[in-house]
Design a protein around this motif. Structure first.
Motif, mmCIF file in Angstrom:
data_model
loop_
_atom_site.group_PDB
_atom_site.id
_atom_site.type_symbol
_atom_site.label_atom_id
_atom_site.label_comp_id
_atom_site.label_asym_id
_atom_site.label_seq_id
_atom_site.Cartn_x
_atom_site.Cartn_y
_atom_site.Cartn_z
ATOM 1 N N GLY A 70 -6.035 -3.287 -9.044
ATOM 2 C CA GLY A 70 -6.083 -4.718 -8.770
ATOM 3 C C GLY A 70 -5.713 -5.045 -7.339
ATOM 4 N N PHE A 71 -4.696 -4.387 -6.822
ATOM 5 C CA PHE A 71 -4.259 -4.638 -5.447
ATOM 6 C C PHE A 71 -5.364 -4.288 -4.456
ATOM 7 C CE2 PHE A 71 -2.447 -3.431 -1.409
ATOM 8 C CZ PHE A 71 -1.507 -4.416 -1.168
ATOM 9 N N TRP A 72 -5.979 -3.105 -4.633
ATOM 10 C CA TRP A 72 -7.037 -2.706 -3.713
ATOM 11 C C TRP A 72 -8.231 -3.639 -3.789
ATOM 12 C CZ3 TRP A 72 -5.909 -0.330 0.303
ATOM 13 C CH2 TRP A 72 -5.090 0.805 0.341
ATOM 14 N N GLY B 132 -14.807 -6.368 -3.129
ATOM 15 C CA GLY B 132 -13.686 -5.433 -3.076
ATOM 16 C C GLY B 132 -13.516 -4.680 -4.374
ATOM 17 N N GLY B 133 -13.738 -5.365 -5.497
ATOM 18 C CA GLY B 133 -13.664 -4.700 -6.798
ATOM 19 C C GLY B 133 -14.716 -3.619 -6.946
ATOM 20 N N LEU B 134 -15.926 -3.899 -6.439
ATOM 21 C CA LEU B 134 -16.994 -2.902 -6.494
ATOM 22 C C LEU B 134 -16.652 -1.684 -5.651
ATOM 23 C CD1 LEU B 134 -20.145 -5.209 -6.251
ATOM 24 C CD2 LEU B 134 -19.446 -3.834 -8.225
ATOM 25 N N ILE B 135 -16.044 -1.910 -4.485
ATOM 26 C CA ILE B 135 -15.668 -0.787 -3.617
ATOM 27 C C ILE B 135 -14.591 0.067 -4.285
ATOM 28 C CG2 ILE B 135 -14.395 -0.237 -1.511
ATOM 29 C CD1 ILE B 135 -16.108 -1.967 0.040
ATOM 30 N N VAL C 242 0.837 -1.204 0.000
ATOM 31 C CA VAL C 242 0.000 0.000 0.000
ATOM 32 C C VAL C 242 0.870 1.251 0.000
ATOM 33 C CG1 VAL C 242 -1.615 1.363 1.388
ATOM 34 C CG2 VAL C 242 -1.974 -1.097 1.120
ATOM 35 N N PHE C 243 1.859 1.277 0.879
ATOM 36 C CA PHE C 243 2.747 2.433 0.968
ATOM 37 C C PHE C 243 3.435 2.697 -0.372
ATOM 38 C CE2 PHE C 243 7.091 3.993 1.527
ATOM 39 C CZ PHE C 243 6.852 5.205 2.158
#
Length: 409
Positions: free
Chosen positions: A122-124, A341-344, A27-28
């Protein structure tokens, strides 16, 4: 072949906190790389012989590509080990930073940003579902608060260190430094992330079926309102502090630093708050931010210290927002957390673009105080939706079918 158990029905995994830390480093690294061009815009434009507006496209292209990546990643990678997918995103981040560092012109700069945005979205999209597989259900809020703690740290680093180091060593060397951090992140993830085979196929149609579950649409609209309200205000926080609070550069820098520190503290506090009540956290944070928006619109400029305090409180409240909504998706659709998660991710990226656009229109019509009032209204509307119809308990596909009065296959 036996049917995989939904995530919520599986035995609690042993907590792998080093793997969670590895995700936090991801994330960082991603967020820092995302915001570096904002602090290096002028030297990048001069070096590439382009306008600052063209260089700014390196920032604005993020939302669109990350939105598509977040929606598509679960379907495209549905048969791949999640460890391999996450490592691939880190490799893509390294490649993106290198392409930008050695970019001879605008086209290569935008290519590097597109590669980064694919990795970012993709990561998120996979992050919440991955955390669910690394820690026990009880530890998910704390693990997510640790994960999101990388965001304010990266934002502060990109804004402060980016411009400072760029002035000393040149903007290309700053991206090379970001590459080195990305390599270290990849190595740590390679060592700590366990194998995570896909639990079930997630075709693109799964997104539609998840959206049709009772209460999901209300939750997604609430997310849009809350994040749109935040980014409408945050996009114009500097004009507010300069034009309304009459802050000089030192006071401005101190206030923005206070916002970042408060945001970090709020992110860490989110895990504690969510463990006590997810619904209350989802409600109180936008309620506080919406109230602050109206206070800034009506009392802004009364005193510099009061304005700075309200901006810092806004940062604290917003720190808990992404953690709370990520926890929400793991609880309401634990069997389809990746698609959720993809929707968010898509909703937040759309809200970022809408927030900036709405803020720009309102700023042009009524000035920065009108932006504060509009942002406050959007946030209060999001809080009202949480009360009206956001569910915080699991909503299964069976419940969807029952709500539609049809049988499930």
């Amino acid at each position: 072949m036996s049917t995989p158990l939904p995530t919520a029905a599986r035995p609690a995994p042993p907590s792998r906190w080093f793997a969670v830390i590895a995700l936090t480093l991801g994330v960082f690294s991603l967020v820092m790389a995302e915001f570096l061009p904002a602090s290096l815009l002028t030297p990048m434009a001069e070096s590439l012989a382009i306008s600052e507006g063209q260089a700014g496209q390196a920032v604005t292209v993020t939302a669109v590509v990350a939105l598509l990546s977040g929606l598509l990643v679960t379907a495209v990678t549905q048969r791949l080990d999640r460890r391999h997918v996450l490592l691939a995103f880190s490799l893509l981040m390294i490649a993106a930073n290198l392409v930008v560092a050695f970019a001879p012109g605008l086209a290569w700069l935008l290519l590097g940003r597109v590669l980064l945005d694919i990795a970012l979205g993709g990561f998120w999209a996979l992050s919440a579902a991955t955390v669910m597989r690394l820690v026990s259900e009880h530890d998910v809020p704390r693990a997510l608060s640790l994960l999101f703690a990388g965001v304010p740290i990266a934002t502060i680093s990109a804004a402060a260190l980016g411009s400072y180091l760029g002035d000393l060593f040149g903007w290309r060397n700053v991206f090379l430094l970001a590459t080195a951090i990305s390599v270290a992140t990849l190595i740590f993830q390679y060592v700590t992330l366990p194998r995570m085979t896909p639990e079930r196929p997630t075709p693109l149609g799964t997104l539609v079926s998840v959206m049709k579950r009772p209460g999901m649409m209300v939750g997604i609209v609430a997310i849009l309102l809350v994040f749109c309200g935040h980014f409408a205000f945050f996009t114009y926080v500097r004009p507010f502090l300069e034009g309304v609070s009459h802050m000089g550069i030192n006071a401005l820098s101190s206030t923005l630093l206070a916002f970042g520190v408060a945001n970090f503290v709020g992110t860490l506090a989110a895990g504690y708050l969510i463990e006590r009540s997810l619904r209350l956290t989802l409600l109180l944070m936008p309620l506080a931010m919406g109230s602050l928006g109206w206070l800034l619109a009506t009392l802004g400029g009364f005193s510099m210290g009061t304005d700075a305090l309200m901006v810092a409180l806004w940062g604290f409240a917003f720190g808990a927002v992404p953690v709370a909504w990520s926890t929400w998706i793991t609880r309401v659709v634990p069997d389809e957390a990746e698609s959720g998660g993809g929707l968010i991710v898509a909703s937040i990226q759309l809200a970022i673009a809408l927030g900036a656009a709405v803020g720009g229109v309102v700023f042009g019509i009524g000035g920065v105080l009108a932006v504060c009032a509009t942002a406050g209204t959007l946030l209060l509307a999001g809080a009202a939706l949480v009360v009206a119809g956001v569910k915080t308990r699991p909503v299964s596909a069976t419940a969807e079918c029952s709500a539609q009065g049809s049988a499930c296959d």
